[in-house]
Design a protein around this motif. Structure first.
Motif, PDB file in Angstrom:
ATOM      1  N   ILE A  35       6.650  26.443 104.370  1.00  0.00           N
ATOM      2  CA  ILE A  35       5.881  25.250 104.661  1.00  0.00           C
ATOM      3  C   ILE A  35       6.585  24.305 105.619  1.00  0.00           C
ATOM      4  O   ILE A  35       6.009  23.889 106.617  1.00  0.00           O
ATOM      5  N   GLU A  66      17.277  10.985  92.491  1.00  0.00           N
ATOM      6  CA  GLU A  66      17.460  11.988  91.433  1.00  0.00           C
ATOM      7  C   GLU A  66      16.503  13.157  91.590  1.00  0.00           C
ATOM      8  O   GLU A  66      16.834  14.268  91.256  1.00  0.00           O
ATOM      9  N   ALA A 104      10.450  26.742 100.515  1.00  0.00           N
ATOM     10  CA  ALA A 104       9.818  25.670 101.269  1.00  0.00           C
ATOM     11  C   ALA A 104      10.192  25.744 102.739  1.00  0.00           C
ATOM     12  O   ALA A 104       9.337  25.615 103.610  1.00  0.00           O
ATOM     13  N   ILE A 133      11.373  17.759  98.155  1.00  0.00           N
ATOM     14  CA  ILE A 133      10.378  18.825  98.039  1.00  0.00           C
ATOM     15  C   ILE A 133      10.725  20.038  98.897  1.00  0.00           C
ATOM     16  O   ILE A 133      10.420  21.160  98.552  1.00  0.00           O
ATOM     17  N   GLU A 184      -0.636  14.045 100.839  1.00  0.00           N
ATOM     18  CA  GLU A 184      -0.983  12.883 100.019  1.00  0.00           C
ATOM     19  C   GLU A 184       0.272  12.157  99.550  1.00  0.00           C
ATOM     20  O   GLU A 184       0.337  10.929  99.527  1.00  0.00           O
ATOM     21  N   LYS A 185       1.286  12.942  99.203  1.00  0.00           N
ATOM     22  CA  LYS A 185       2.553  12.360  98.762  1.00  0.00           C
ATOM     23  C   LYS A 185       3.165  11.533  99.898  1.00  0.00           C
ATOM     24  O   LYS A 185       3.608  10.405  99.715  1.00  0.00           O
ATOM     25  N   LEU A 213      -1.264  23.297  98.913  1.00  0.00           N
ATOM     26  CA  LEU A 213       0.112  22.776  98.844  1.00  0.00           C
ATOM     27  C   LEU A 213       0.351  21.736  99.934  1.00  0.00           C
ATOM     28  O   LEU A 213       0.958  20.695  99.701  1.00  0.00           O
ATOM     29  N   GLN A 243      -1.902  19.923 101.439  1.00  0.00           N
ATOM     30  CA  GLN A 243      -2.686  18.728 101.139  1.00  0.00           C
ATOM     31  C   GLN A 243      -1.947  17.837 100.138  1.00  0.00           C
ATOM     32  O   GLN A 243      -1.876  16.622 100.288  1.00  0.00           O
ATOM     33  N   TYR A 244      -1.364  18.496  99.131  1.00  0.00           N
ATOM     34  CA  TYR A 244      -0.598  17.771  98.119  1.00  0.00           C
ATOM     35  C   TYR A 244       0.568  17.025  98.762  1.00  0.00           C
ATOM     36  O   TYR A 244       0.817  15.848  98.502  1.00  0.00           O
ATOM     37  N   LYS A 277      14.591  16.155  93.156  1.00  0.00           N
ATOM     38  CA  LYS A 277      14.924  17.100  94.224  1.00  0.00           C
ATOM     39  C   LYS A 277      13.944  16.898  95.369  1.00  0.00           C
ATOM     40  O   LYS A 277      12.736  16.792  95.138  1.00  0.00           O
TER      41      LYS A 277
END
Lengths: 241, 165
Positions: free
Chosen positions: B150, B136, B146, B140, B111-112, B105, B107-108, B138
């Motif tokens: 995280i 528009e 979250a 993260i 990258e974002k 998660l 890592q994702y 949401k």
């Protein structure tokens, strides 16, 4: 097409382990059936380039550093979509055995509030008998009896991983999904938590490329392990944090 | 029990205690996990010093062949130790899975974030802001999960550092 779900945030989670031969076609098919859906492929420690192919096909790819099992992989996807607040979550197998064309029926059921979780079943009345072996059929019959008993409702296809669920059910499973044989357990857990689970007859395809991760000689051990797991699911502590 | 036999049992228990102790000292054995081993070793020591315990227990339970009490005792200790190991193993398997999931998660999200930073550097502020989820989409880290799982582990001033670049 006039569907209630066109305005909803839909996420599709696809666990994939060495599915380089199937994943691109699957992602494209999903894209055609539900344009605009967020497609999340969990590349669960594949030794081939499943993740890379999925990414170039347009999917978001989650990459656990090593194989964590199908339950762990699905749970990773669920955690992400719960964080991102998607409204409806669809779960498909990475081998392409769940035809995306069948998604709208299940999706309608959840979007209309008919069910909290809609599950594709190969054995529901109205469905076509799938091409599976006799031994497997016996195994599935046994599990469906056991799971029906423990879930307190009729379950015809307990090992099906073709799920469409609303946000609440996705959140629940993101906390409670078991790591090893998650589908059967999930039926018992969902019914214990009071979710309305409905099965719909869907066609399923035999896998196109590669080999299934369950081999015949492991079948007996599999039956014992899943039986124990599903019986435990009946009394296991449910987490709601 | 013969004197020789007692001596061997005594030495065995001393050897076990010293081994466990030195393993702890060298950091190869966590004290918390070593406790059961100490109990086992001291129990053997006890038997070497007071061998009458075995015939006494045998009489108590009506065992015809007293030495079998010693075996039963040994097996009992092993079962407890094994149960304990399985508990630890299951716990580690679960923690390991959660670690791998959070890794994937994070890592994702990284990258974002890198995508957004790249767009900032390219001067594409509008797209970068859109992608960061203020519009528009949401954001993260809007969910409760979250902020618990995280976001807490990420530095809170990411936005600040973005504007400084």
């Amino acid at each position: 097409m006039d569907h209630k779900w066109t305005s909803l945030h839909i996420a599709v989670i696809i666990p994939a382990f060495n599915e380089a031969g199937n994943i691109a076609a699957l992602v494209q098919e999903v894209n055609q059936v539900i344009p605009g859906a967020k497609i999340v492929v969990i590349d669960d420690g594949s030794s081939d380039n499943t993740g890379q192919i999925a990414r170039s096909a347009g999917a978001l790819v989650l990459t656990p550093p090593y194989n964590i099992g199908i339950g762990g992989a699905v749970q990773t996807g669920l955690k992400l979509v719960v964080i991102e607040g998607d409204d409806i979550v669809i779960r498909l197998d990475g081998d392409g055995q769940h035809p995306p064309i069948e998604i709208p029926r299940l999706l309608d059921a959840v979007a209309d509030g008919e069910a909290d979780v809609a599950i594709g079943s190969r054995f529901c009345s109205g469905g076509e008998a799938p091409p599976i072996s006799f031994a497997r059929r016996i195994g599935i019959f046994f599990f469906s009896q056991l799971t029906s008993l423990l879930a307190g409702q009729k379950v015809t296809d307990p090992t099906s991983g073709f799920y469409v669920m609303d946000k609440k059910a996705a959140t629940f499973l993101s906390h409670n999904l078991s790591q090893d044989y998650p589908e059967v357990d999930a039926r018992v857990l969902l019914s214990r938590a009071g979710f309305r689970v409905t099965e719909y007859a869907t066609k399923m395809r035999p896998r196109i490329h590669g080999v299934s991760s369950i081999t015949v000689w492991r079948a007996f051990y599999y039956v014992l392990k899943v039986s124990l797991s599903v019986i435990v699911a009946r009394s296991r502590t449910i987490s709601s944090e | 029990m013969s004197v020789n036999y007692r001596f061997v049992v005594f030495l065995t228990s001393i050897f076990l205690i010293i081994t466990v102790w030195s393993l702890i000292k060298r950091g190869l054995f966590r004290p918390a996990y070593a406790l059961l081993w100490f109990f086992g070793s001291f129990a053997i020591l006890l038997l070497a010093i007071f061998p009458e315990i075995i015939p006494f227990v045998a009489r108590l339970f009506g065992v015809d062949y007293p030495p079998s009490v010693a075996f039963a005792f040994g097996i009992f200790i092993l079962i407890i130790l094994l149960l304990n190991q399985t508990i630890y193993l299951s716990t580690f398997a679960r923690l390991n899975k959660e670690l791998a999931q959070n890794y994937a998660l994070l890592q994702y999200r990284l990258e974002k974030l890198e995508g957004i930073v790249k767009q900032y550097h390219a001067g594409d502020f509008q797209n970068a802001q859109l992608e960061s989820g203020s519009g528009e989409d949401k954001p993260i880290d809007s969910g409760e999960a979250a902020t618990q799982d995280i976001s807490g582990s990420l530095p809170g001033d990411i936005n600040l550092s973005l504007t400084q670049t």
